[in-house]
Design a protein around this motif. Structure first.
Motif, PDB file in Angstrom:
ATOM      1  N   PRO A  50      35.947  22.705  31.274  1.00  0.00           N
ATOM      2  CA  PRO A  50      34.918  21.326  32.089  1.00  0.00           C
ATOM      3  C   PRO A  50      35.702  20.524  30.756  1.00  0.00           C
ATOM      4  O   PRO A  50      35.834  20.575  29.602  1.00  0.00           O
ATOM      5  CB  PRO A  50      33.949  20.751  32.112  1.00  0.00           C
ATOM      6  N   LEU A  51      35.564  19.358  31.347  1.00  0.00           N
ATOM      7  CA  LEU A  51      35.883  18.095  29.940  1.00  0.00           C
ATOM      8  C   LEU A  51      34.289  18.291  29.227  1.00  0.00           C
ATOM      9  O   LEU A  51      34.073  17.998  29.391  1.00  0.00           O
ATOM     10  CB  LEU A  51      36.414  17.050  30.283  1.00  0.00           C
ATOM     11  N   ILE A  52      34.930  18.251  27.955  1.00  0.00           N
ATOM     12  CA  ILE A  52      33.601  18.189  26.528  1.00  0.00           C
ATOM     13  C   ILE A  52      33.324  16.518  26.509  1.00  0.00           C
ATOM     14  O   ILE A  52      35.071  15.825  25.912  1.00  0.00           O
ATOM     15  CB  ILE A  52      34.149  19.085  25.669  1.00  0.00           C
ATOM     16  N   ASP A  53      32.056  16.002  26.222  1.00  0.00           N
ATOM     17  CA  ASP A  53      32.578  15.085  26.032  1.00  0.00           C
ATOM     18  C   ASP A  53      31.802  15.001  24.711  1.00  0.00           C
ATOM     19  O   ASP A  53      30.918  15.174  24.530  1.00  0.00           O
ATOM     20  CB  ASP A  53      31.672  14.171  27.252  1.00  0.00           C
ATOM     21  N   THR A  54      32.693  14.240  23.236  1.00  0.00           N
ATOM     22  CA  THR A  54      32.076  14.937  22.219  1.00  0.00           C
ATOM     23  C   THR A  54      30.787  13.780  21.472  1.00  0.00           C
ATOM     24  O   THR A  54      30.964  14.689  20.610  1.00  0.00           O
ATOM     25  CB  THR A  54      33.428  14.621  21.435  1.00  0.00           C
TER      26      THR A  54
END
Ligand code: ATP
Ligand code: MG
Ligand code: MG
Ligand code: MG
Length: 354
Positions: A50-54
């Protein structure tokens, strides 16, 4: 801008790559980036996480690691990853960080793929990766530019099968026990043995042959181990020299990653002339292999202050405890700034090539 973290991989250093990638992900905190983890299984399948929201708290980054593959750590959440083909890698506004150690990652194979895909990527290119990973080729080059090394003997699988006795005779005729037997292409001490007798030597060679078809046998040396970090492209910066405080015979895989027995002295307490020689040798080695982005160069220093280069690692361990990021931290560059600088260096190299 997106950062694609490629990690895991098919080499024996799979597990360390997972920890390195996880650590790096925690240092990408800038509002400008999203992080796309792509996990490469031991079998070589690519799994898009999954895309990681930093901007989320660190705990969210644990999703980077597929739980079933996580052999370290504890609270990894299950991956929600999807299989993908390597060719589906994003080519727009994407910087790839191949956090892969060892063969099929640090050796120019992935770098060649990324060149063909036309995406910017962190670290060494094809040539430096391939030479840095290959202990025989890098030794030949270090010899050629006059860097001091311990005596060694290199040979391949075919020669060994043809005439074992001749090889053992040659080794014993030119080197003294203890000897170090290494697969030419490997890291994290995987496949390396220290031996004291012909019998053990033969066994160690057979063992190393399970990892690579080319072998190097080195003179064992009683010395302290010093390491230094390089950051940069044409204009490369060098860190303080670090010393490994050793209370084991040698740093095998277990001591490095399981017992965590490595202590570091940074900056190393050394004669300043020795320290600057090490830095100079490291930069010369980096240039000679066409280094780019980063490298960690390993040395031996004897009690009589003789310096020998051991090897160069173009994608050094990058865990929170690893020498490379810690050397920079102590030299005055935080890990966050270090990661940002590596990304910028990747972009610079890409722009130059266009
Ligand atoms: P990494 O990439 O993790 O640094 P590696 O698998 O490439 O490791 P080396 O660094 O060449 O392997 O060797 C691993 C360790 O073995 C060294 O850190 C050192 O402790 C020991 N060692 C290797 N070669 C010698 C030698 N010639 N004499 C004495 N000790 C050695
Ligand atoms: Mg190495
Ligand atoms: Mg290595
Ligand atoms: Mg080493």
């Amino acid at each position: 801008m997106k950062i694609t973290l490629l990690y895991g991989g098919q080499s024996a250093e799979h597990d360390i790559s997972i920890i390195s990638a996880h650590n790096i992900a925690q240092s990408i905190m800038y509002d400008v980036y999203t992080v796309q983890p792509i996990y490469i299984t031991r079998a070589g399948e690519w799994i898009k996480g999954p895309l990681i929201d930093t901007s989320l708290p660190n705990s969210d980054l644990m999703r980077l690691v597929p739980a079933e593959e996580m052999t370290w750590g504890d609270d990894a959440k299950a991956s929600t990853g999807q299989a993908m083909r390597p060719g589906e890698l994003d080519r727009e506004d994407n910087i790839v960080f191949p956090v892969l150690h060892g063969p099929n990652g640090e050796d120019g194979t992935i770098q060649g793929f990324l060149e063909v895909m036309g995406v910017p990527y962190v670290g060494a290119g094809v040539t430096a990766s391939a030479i840095g990973m290959d202990k025989i080729l890098s030794k030949r080059i270090f010899d050629q530019i006059g860097l001091p090394q311990v005596p060694y003997h290199a040979f391949d699988h075919r020669l060994w099968r043809e005439d074992q006795e001749e090889i053992i005779q040659r080794i014993e005729g030119s080197l003294l026990y203890p000897l170090f037997v290494k697969p030419a292409n490997m890291g994290s001490s995987v496949g390396i043995s220290q031996v004291e007798s012909s019998e053990a030597l033969i066994q160690a060679i057979e063992n190393a042959l399970q990892y690579d078809h080319r072998i190097v046998v080195e003179q064992g040396i009683s010395a302290v181990e010093c390491e230094v970090a390089i950051l940069g492209n044409e204009e490369a910066h060098i860190s303080y020299v670090g010393k490994l405080i050793k209370d084991v015979a040698f740093y095998d895989y277990e001591e490095k990653y399981i017992n965590n027995r490595i202590e570091m002295e940074i900056p190393a307490i050394l004669d300043p002339a020795v320290a600057s020689k090490i830095q100079e040798y490291a930069l010369r080695a980096y240039r000679a292999i066409d280094g780019c982005g980063l490298s960690r160069v390993d040395f031996f220093v004897t009690s009589s202050q003789d310096i020998y280069i051991n090897e160069i690692n173009t994608m050094p361990g990058f865990t929170g405890l690893s020498m490379y990021p810690v050397l920079w931290e102590k030299t005055g560059l935080t890990q966050r700034n270090l990661v940002e600088e590596l990304l910028q260096l990747a972009l610079k190299k890409y722009e130059q090539k266009k």
